[in-house]
Design an enzyme around this catalytic site. Structure first.
Site, PDB file in Angstrom:
ATOM      1  N   HIS A  25       0.852  -1.492   0.022  1.00  0.00           N
ATOM      2  CA  HIS A  25      -0.198   0.161   0.145  1.00  0.00           C
ATOM      3  C   HIS A  25       0.905   1.275   0.237  1.00  0.00           C
ATOM      4  O   HIS A  25       1.785   1.294   0.911  1.00  0.00           O
ATOM      5  CB  HIS A  25      -0.960  -0.006   1.173  1.00  0.00           C
ATOM      6  CG  HIS A  25      -1.974   1.153   1.068  1.00  0.00           C
ATOM      7  ND1 HIS A  25      -2.674   1.565   0.318  1.00  0.00           N
ATOM      8  CD2 HIS A  25      -1.897   2.298   2.200  1.00  0.00           C
ATOM      9  CE1 HIS A  25      -3.487   2.593   0.624  1.00  0.00           C
ATOM     10  NE2 HIS A  25      -2.791   3.150   1.764  1.00  0.00           N
ATOM     11  N   SER A  26       0.679   2.167  -0.984  1.00  0.00           N
ATOM     12  CA  SER A  26       1.216   3.300  -1.152  1.00  0.00           C
ATOM     13  C   SER A  26       2.732   3.267  -1.358  1.00  0.00           C
ATOM     14  O   SER A  26       3.191   2.567  -2.255  1.00  0.00           O
ATOM     15  CB  SER A  26       1.042   4.148   0.389  1.00  0.00           C
ATOM     16  OG  SER A  26       1.377   5.604   0.179  1.00  0.00           O
ATOM     17  N   MET A  27       3.733   3.849  -0.216  1.00  0.00           N
ATOM     18  CA  MET A  27       4.910   3.592  -0.498  1.00  0.00           C
ATOM     19  C   MET A  27       5.088   1.819  -0.524  1.00  0.00           C
ATOM     20  O   MET A  27       6.013   1.457  -1.303  1.00  0.00           O
ATOM     21  CB  MET A  27       5.957   4.034   0.880  1.00  0.00           C
ATOM     22  CG  MET A  27       7.224   3.495   0.583  1.00  0.00           C
ATOM     23  SD  MET A  27       8.308   3.671   2.166  1.00  0.00           S
ATOM     24  CE  MET A  27       7.688   2.313   3.006  1.00  0.00           C
ATOM     25  N   SER A  43      -1.667  -0.880  -4.127  1.00  0.00           N
ATOM     26  CA  SER A  43      -2.685  -0.262  -3.514  1.00  0.00           C
ATOM     27  C   SER A  43      -2.322   1.242  -3.111  1.00  0.00           C
ATOM     28  O   SER A  43      -1.414   1.315  -2.607  1.00  0.00           O
ATOM     29  CB  SER A  43      -3.199  -0.851  -2.111  1.00  0.00           C
ATOM     30  OG  SER A  43      -4.013  -0.148  -1.514  1.00  0.00           O
TER      31      SER A  43
END
Length: 262
Positions: free
Chosen positions: A101-103, A128
């Site tokens: 997710h993200s990073m 994500s």
């Protein structure tokens, strides 16, 4: 680079990179979960129980947080990928998938590429809350902000526990890890390597300012396998509290990957 053969008895050095699971777990598939900037294993609380018995969900714990708080965090993807792959290699003794997710989406993608290059491709990659790696950023680098502005910006993203945000002294304890993670994320560019051939699912909350529809669809360009985009209710941290709709989707994609063709 030295690689390790698969083993059912990972050493302690490797296991410090992963959150724990209940004793006796022996699921046929592993799901490695890579958190957002500043996140740790708590970002995926409840996933293991929800995805068992088919899947053993293991959160990746990077240096600089939780039990690794005294370790220096990484600030560049090219520094992180080698030791992270080496740590995960003993756990690649069965089919596995990756969720980031993200990073963590960028980290999961680069780990997927490294695993594929070593002849151990994942059965599925979930990315994500982040634009595809070759897409340009639409915002300035948060890592460049002064401390007060940086903490205010990160706190407003809804990913930091409210009790931490309300205590500036406590929040500042996380500052080195947060800054390092955002530097890694904001300076990241795809590393040299081959294209994936596993299925890829790109996800985001419908109100996520960090990943729009075009940026999610662009993930299809990183693989020769099937690719899809799925959006769910919520903002950038739509996955907080392990929503059943997300876990049902992850479970279904892993089940599909493990079902013999034909």
């Amino acid at each position: 680079m030295t690689t390790h053969p698969p083993t059912h008895a990972p050493d302690r050095t490797a296991s410090r990179w992963l959150g724990s699971v209940p004793p006796g777990t022996d699921a046929p598939v592993r799901l490695f979960c890579f958190p957002h900037a500043g996140g740790g294993s708590s970002a995926f609380k409840g996933w293991h129980q929800a995805l068992a018995p088919l899947t053993e969900a293991r959160a990746v714990v990077l240096p600089g947080r939780e039990r690794r708080l005294r370790e220096l965090p990484y600030v560049a993807m090219e520094q992180l990928v080698d030791p992270l792959y080496e740590a995960l290699a003993p756990f690649l003794d069965r089919p596995f998938a990756l969720f980031g997710h993200s990073m963590g989406a960028a980290v999961a993608y680069e780990v997927a590429r490294r695993c594929t290059a070593q002849g151990r491709p994942p059965v599925h990659l979930f990315v994500s809350g982040r634009r595809a790696p070759h897409m340009p950023a639409r915002r300035r680098s948060y890592a460049e902000l002064p401390d007060d502005a940086f903490l205010e910006t990160v706190g407003a993203m809804n990913g930091t526990p409210a009790d931490v945000v309300r205590q500036p002294e406590l929040f500042r304890l996380f500052l080195p890890c947060l800054r390092a993670d955002f530097e890694l994320n904001d300076t990241y560019r795809p590393l040299p390597g081959r294209r994936l051939d596993c299925p890829v699912t790109a996800l985001a909350g419908r109100g996520d300012p960090e990943a729009n529809a075009d940026e999610l669809r662009a993930w299809s360009q990183v693989t020769s396998g099937a690719a899809e985009v799925c959006t769910l209710p919520g903002d950038h941290f739509y996955l907080k509290d392990a929503p059943p709709s997300l876990l049902d989707l992850v479970r279904a994609r892993i089940e599909r990957a493990m079902t013999p063709a034909g």
